[in-house]
Design a protein around this motif. Structure first.
Motif, short mmCIF file in Angstrom:
data_model
loop_
_atom_site.label_atom_id
_atom_site.label_comp_id
_atom_site.label_asym_id
_atom_site.label_seq_id
_atom_site.Cartn_x
_atom_site.Cartn_y
_atom_site.Cartn_z
N VAL A 105 -11.97 -35.35 -2.31
CA VAL A 105 -12.72 -34.44 -1.04
C VAL A 105 -12.67 -32.89 -1.47
O VAL A 105 -13.50 -32.24 -1.16
N PHE A 106 -11.61 -32.21 -2.24
CA PHE A 106 -11.60 -30.77 -2.81
C PHE A 106 -12.67 -30.89 -3.49
O PHE A 106 -13.60 -29.99 -3.60
N GLN A 107 -12.93 -31.85 -4.82
CA GLN A 107 -14.04 -31.54 -5.67
C GLN A 107 -15.47 -31.63 -4.90
O GLN A 107 -16.36 -30.85 -5.25
N LEU A 108 -15.38 -32.44 -4.00
CA LEU A 108 -16.69 -32.38 -3.16
C LEU A 108 -17.20 -31.20 -2.42
O LEU A 108 -18.08 -30.84 -2.39
N GLU A 109 -16.04 -30.70 -1.62
CA GLU A 109 -15.90 -29.42 -0.92
C GLU A 109 -16.51 -28.32 -1.76
O GLU A 109 -17.38 -27.53 -1.71
N MET A 110 -16.16 -28.23 -3.15
CA MET A 110 -16.24 -27.27 -3.70
C MET A 110 -17.86 -27.20 -4.52
O MET A 110 -18.51 -26.38 -4.64
N GLN A 111 -17.95 -28.62 -4.53
CA GLN A 111 -19.52 -28.86 -5.25
C GLN A 111 -20.29 -28.36 -4.06
O GLN A 111 -21.40 -27.68 -4.56
N MET B 284 -10.84 -20.23 -2.69
CA MET B 284 -11.87 -20.30 -3.82
C MET B 284 -13.08 -19.66 -3.24
O MET B 284 -13.82 -19.02 -4.08
N MET B 285 -13.21 -19.65 -1.96
CA MET B 285 -14.52 -19.29 -1.45
C MET B 285 -14.26 -17.63 -1.50
O MET B 285 -15.33 -16.79 -1.72
#
Length: 165
Positions: free
Chosen positions: A101-107, A16-17
């Motif tokens: 945890v994925f949603q938070l990391e992307m946020q 994603m990054m």
């Protein structure tokens, strides 16, 4: 979090990054106002050499029109064809994408990009530099406090959802 899940999470976050990094530095507006990723040949060779494990993502995006849907599809296609069944179990990617945890990391990553946009825009930065800057930023007390607050909110929300009335 299991080691297997954590490894899958890190791989998908990196994809994603990388997709975001490609858009940030290599997006071009064409005469018809279409947005395309155009990676110059020399940069493409460098990226393919230094980020060989992500080269398939570059292939999916380079010289293609970029929309929200095409970016999302490229990420999903790359994860399905290059990671699932190879570096992670087939069922793991869906679990990662659905996880808080994925949603938070992307946020966090989106906040980081927005808050550092001026700095990132001043000159071209390697993808590895982006990754290390992001990791350093996450170690700051302000970000740690934010993460703790978000996790607390998620826990409270889960408890409220599970409370029988």
């Amino acid at each position: 979090m299991s080691t297997e899940f954590g490894k899958a999470l890190n791989q998908i976050v990196e994809v994603m990054m990388f997709e975001n990094w490609l858009r940030f530095y290599f997006i071009n507006e064409e005469e018809d106002s279409a947005l395309l990723i155009r990676v110059p040949e020399q940069a493409e060779e460098h990226i393919t050499k230094d980020y060989a494990h992500l080269a398939g993502m570059l292939e999916l995006l380079n010289n293609k029109e970029i929309t929200f849907e095409s970016s999302r599809n490229a990420v999903c296609t790359f994860v399905a064809t290059s990671l699932e069944g190879r570096t992670m179990r087939n069922d793991l990617a869906a679990r990662v994408f659905d996880s808080s945890v994925f949603q938070l990391e992307m946020q966090l990553f989106n906040i980081w990009v927005q808050s550092h946009e001026e700095q990132l825009d001043k000159s071209f930065m390697e993808f590895s530099t982006w990754k290390s800057m992001f990791e350093e930023w996450k170690k700051s007390d302000k970000v740690k406090d934010y993460v703790a607050e978000m996790k607390d909110t998620l826990v409270r929300s889960a408890k409220e959802t599970c409370t029988v009335q």
